[in-house]
Design a protein around this motif. Structure first.
Motif, PDB file in Angstrom:
ATOM      1  N   GLU A   1       0.834  -1.205   0.000  1.00 56.32           N
ATOM      2  CA  GLU A   1       0.000   0.000   0.000  1.00 56.32           C
ATOM      3  C   GLU A   1       0.869   1.255   0.000  1.00 56.32           C
ATOM      4  O   GLU A   1       0.587   2.229  -0.718  1.00 56.32           O
ATOM      5  N   ALA A   2       1.948   1.217   0.768  1.00 55.47           N
ATOM      6  CA  ALA A   2       2.861   2.368   0.805  1.00 55.47           C
ATOM      7  C   ALA A   2       3.532   2.572  -0.549  1.00 55.47           C
ATOM      8  O   ALA A   2       3.698   3.714  -1.011  1.00 55.47           O
ATOM      9  N   LEU A   3       3.924   1.479  -1.209  1.00 57.86           N
ATOM     10  CA  LEU A   3       4.552   1.580  -2.526  1.00 57.86           C
ATOM     11  C   LEU A   3       3.571   2.138  -3.548  1.00 57.86           C
ATOM     12  O   LEU A   3       3.933   3.018  -4.355  1.00 57.86           O
TER      13      LEU A   3
ATOM     14  N   ASN B   1      -0.015   0.846  -9.979  1.00 56.35           N
ATOM     15  CA  ASN B   1      -1.112  -0.043 -10.395  1.00 56.35           C
ATOM     16  C   ASN B   1      -0.791  -1.498 -10.081  1.00 56.35           C
ATOM     17  O   ASN B   1      -1.656  -2.255  -9.614  1.00 56.35           O
ATOM     18  N   ARG B   2       0.450  -1.889 -10.340  1.00 53.79           N
ATOM     19  CA  ARG B   2       0.830  -3.292 -10.114  1.00 53.79           C
ATOM     20  C   ARG B   2       0.857  -3.632  -8.628  1.00 53.79           C
ATOM     21  O   ARG B   2       0.449  -4.730  -8.221  1.00 53.79           O
ATOM     22  N   ALA B   3       1.329  -2.695  -7.817  1.00 48.61           N
ATOM     23  CA  ALA B   3       1.337  -2.933  -6.377  1.00 48.61           C
ATOM     24  C   ALA B   3      -0.095  -3.067  -5.850  1.00 48.61           C
ATOM     25  O   ALA B   3      -0.393  -3.929  -5.014  1.00 48.61           O
TER      26      ALA B   3
ATOM     27  N   ARG C   1      -2.016  -6.411  -4.125  1.00 47.50           N
ATOM     28  CA  ARG C   1      -2.801  -6.371  -2.881  1.00 47.50           C
ATOM     29  C   ARG C   1      -4.172  -7.005  -3.090  1.00 47.50           C
ATOM     30  O   ARG C   1      -4.632  -7.817  -2.271  1.00 47.50           O
ATOM     31  N   ASP C   2      -4.832  -6.636  -4.188  1.00 45.00           N
ATOM     32  CA  ASP C   2      -6.173  -7.165  -4.454  1.00 45.00           C
ATOM     33  C   ASP C   2      -6.132  -8.682  -4.632  1.00 45.00           C
ATOM     34  O   ASP C   2      -6.992  -9.404  -4.108  1.00 45.00           O
ATOM     35  N   ASP C   3      -5.141  -9.179  -5.377  1.00 41.28           N
ATOM     36  CA  ASP C   3      -5.057 -10.616  -5.639  1.00 41.28           C
ATOM     37  C   ASP C   3      -4.789 -11.394  -4.356  1.00 41.28           C
ATOM     38  O   ASP C   3      -5.380 -12.458  -4.122  1.00 41.28           O
TER      39      ASP C   3
END
Length: 697
Positions: free
Chosen positions: A342-344, A362-364, A368-370
């Protein structure tokens, strides 16, 4: 209306028969072509098993081109994809004077990403280690390639880790805002696919596209996907659909995926001036270091949970990950990684001075979602952890894909052809297409009409092949099985003089049998030398993993007397016609690993529905895999050889009849004496054909 346009072109008076040397008129091919033509014209579903030698590729390509519709041809492998595009379609264009208007479309990971390539070249340490060896090869190729397809990079080792650092992907692609967009190889591929009438893809790309479109529809983004709109789809090697689709409608978070994102993040921060270009240090890279540390802690904790799983190649490295496993130290490790991701994401979004930096955010966020979807899975999902050495991943997979396939493939598209040499199973437990229908969601009241067609192989199996199923070996679970199986395999190899595949069901079994066989083959060669008879040349022993698959096959064909010990990746999609392959030995019946979380969940679902999971799922699935293994032997009308199944259960258990009934009608025996007699007769016939002796009477 009659559906005979394709049949007339492929038949005995058609252009192929007139212009192609050695062309054979095959009734099965003509029947299949007519059925495919009808399915495409009337929006029907066709299930077609086309036995080896039918000529099924032309049987679906010709009606697809004649249909005038935009048709996707989806194959199981990139190798078959390339064969269709570079061999079969040019044949159609030359002899039928038809313009296929085709495009070869591969997954993004096959294409060089010019942006990632540029960032890698300018990053610290670009010329060191692996990059130092491989980067010059890619640099030289990048200057001359027109397609940017890694398949052109003959001198880059298969699986070279540097390729992952410069390949395109859905996670790294920027789209029209990228400075390389107009020169981009993926841009060119997409434009070619939009202009084409026939798209040649593979199942992985097809389901990746479908998953993207379904996700886009949920978010209100119509049209999102890897492929342009199409009217019909033909699935070749359709027996693999469920396994491949399972991967795309689940979710996986791996150590490699996190590492790749973090490396790209560091390069993007450097390229954008957010980190020192020489030392690679900055606020963003400090955050990526913390993410890397927390990710390693989570994956190490997961590895300790899944470490008891085996190391085979049929899912043995996966073990269940129950919902209540997320507690204590494991849950703490997950929350730490989630906080740092989340910080990234927040840092990248706040400092999005370039598209590449925004993409990091977006990738970070997607990671998180996955991960959250795995920790708190939806219904119809089973969660698991997979450990293969340092490679660790955790994920969630759908248990039943039938509803999704019926709604989003069969009923949405309408005109769908599923074909393979192995779609049906024998016996009352899974007769005909029943198993395929149950797994594809076609055993319910599907709104699209479904046709079935079984086209037998034109090969004369009773003359060409002998199936040997001994009863005198120990049970496959017996500790003595490997040694006794190696003895029998060596005996069979001695009869044929090599030219053998030994197909195993796990890496562990492959290594054990290869080691035992090496001793026996060496001993046999030494005895022959001592006796002063045969030259005593030991048959070359090749083992999967010693070299890339293509290199092993090239050597096997060239040696002509080699023995190749391999696992499931050689059970299908491998074509060795002629004398080089004359013996196929199958170690054990290829049942899916019952402890694999996905297999176990599917069996539980069948049981809860009142069915017998072993009979309804495990046996039909094994029958199809066994047919694939048998199918390696006879690839042309002149081929002759032996298939040996060393697992006595095919003779001693009730379900063995289903498996035997699924196989071609070769001559059958459980006596090694009959194997010797068959091979002696075959050798006599071969000698007679060469003019050296009278033929047998």
């Amino acid at each position: 209306m009659p559906f005979d346009r394709a049949a007339s072109l492929l038949g005995p008076s058609g252009p192929f028969a007139r212009g192609l040397d050695g062309y054979e008129d095959r009734q099965g091919q003509v029947a299949m072509a007519s059925a495919v033509e009808r399915a495409l014209a009337e929006d029907r579903i066709l299930l077609c098993e086309a036995g080896t030698g039918t000529g099924k590729t032309l049987a679906y390509l010709v009606p697809a081109i004649l249909s005038g519709r935009k048709v996707v041809v989806s194959t199981a492998t990139k190798a078959l994809e390339d064969q269709i595009y570079t061999k079969d379609l040019p044949l159609v264009a030359e002899h039928l004077r038809l313009d296929p208007r085709a495009a070869l479309v591969k997954g993004l990971g096959n294409y060089l990403c010019l942006r990632r390539f540029s960032e890698l070249r300018t990053s610290p340490g670009a010329g060191a280690g692996i990059a130092g060896r491989s980067l010059p090869l890619i640099e030289a190729w990048a200057q001359e390639t027109e397609m940017g397809d890694v398949a052109e990079l003959a001198h880059l080792a298969e699986g070279d880790p540097l390729w992952r650092e410069v390949a395109s992907s859905s996670e790294t692609r920027l789209g029209a805002s990228c400075e390389y967009f107009e020169r981009c190889f993926v841009t060119r591929m997409k434009r070619d696919s939009e202009a084409a009438r026939l798209l040649v893809v593979n199942h992985h790309l097809f389901f990746a596209d479908l998953a993207l479109k379904m996700a886009g529809a949920r978010r209100g983004f119509a049209g999102a996907g890897a492929l342009p709109p199409y009217d019909a789809v033909i699935f070749d090697e359709a027996h693999q659909l469920e396994d491949i689709a399972t991967g795309f409608f689940g979710v996986r978070v791996s150590r490699a995926r996190v590492d790749s994102m973090l490396r790209d993040a560091d390069r993007a921060f450097i390229a954008s001036g957010l980190a020192d270009r020489i030392l690679g240090r900055g606020e963003g890279t400090a955050i990526t270091a913390v993410v890397r540390e927390s990710a390693d802690a989570l994956f190490d904790r997961l590895a300790s949970l899944g470490g008891a799983a085996g190391g085979g190649d049929r899912g043995e490295a996966r073990s269940p990950l129950a919902r209540d496993a997320w507690s204590g130290e494991l849950l703490d490790a997950y929350h730490r990684l989630d906080d740092h991701l989340e910080a990234l994401a927040a840092y990248a979004s706040a400092n999005a001075i370039s598209e590449a930096v925004q993409l990091v955010g977006n990738r970070a966020a997607q990671l998180r979602d996955d991960a959250a979807r795995i920790v708190d899975p939806a219904t119809n999902q089973v969660t698991w952890v997979e450990v293969r050495g340092r490679a660790v991943s955790f994920g969630a997979s759908p248990v039943d894909l039938g509803d999704m396939l019926r709604e989003h493939v069969f009923e949405r598209i309408g005109a769908v052809v599923l074909t393979s040499a192995t779609l049906t199973t024998g016996g009352s437990a899974g007769a005909g297409f029943r198993f395929l229908r149950s797994r594809m969601g076609l055993d319910e009241d599907v709104s699209v009409p479904v046709d079935e067609l079984e086209v037998p192989s034109p090969f004369d199996y009773p003359t060409a092949a002998l199936l040997y199923t001994p009863r005198d070996l120990p049970e496959a679970t017996d500790a003595a099985f490997v040694e006794r199986a190696a003895d029998r395999a060596a005996e069979l190899i001695g009869i044929t003089g090599g030219g053998a595949f030994l197909l195993c069901t796990s890496i562990r079994a492959m290594n054990a049998l290869a080691a035992a066989l090496r001793v026996r083959l060496g001993r046999a060669a030494a005895v022959a030398r001592a006796d002063g008879g045969a030259p005593g040349r030991q048959a070359p022993l090749l083992v999967q993993g010693d070299a890339p698959k293509g290199a092993l096959l090239r050597r096997f064909r060239a040696e002509r007397h080699a023995v190749l010990v391999a696992t499931m990746s050689f059970w299908e999609g491998v074509d060795v016609p002629g004398e080089a392959l004359r013996l196929v030995i199958i170690e054990k019946l290829p049942f899916a690993v019952p402890t694999d979380p996905v297999v176990a969940a599917r069996c539980t679902a069948i049981e809860q529905g009142g069915g017998n999971p072993f009979i309804a799922y495990s046996v039909p699935q094994a029958a199809i895999t066994l047919k694939q293994g048998f199918g390696r032997l006879i690839r042309a009308r002149t081929d002759r050889g032996i298939v040996a199944i060393l697992d006595r259960r095919i003779r001693t258990r009730g379900y063995g009849r289903v498996l035997l009934d699924s196989l071609p009608d070769a001559r059958r025996t459980d006596r090694i004496e009959d194997v010797r007699a068959f091979w002696a007769a075959r050798a006599a016939d071969a000698e007679a054909e060469r003019g050296g002796a009278p033929a047998r009477t």
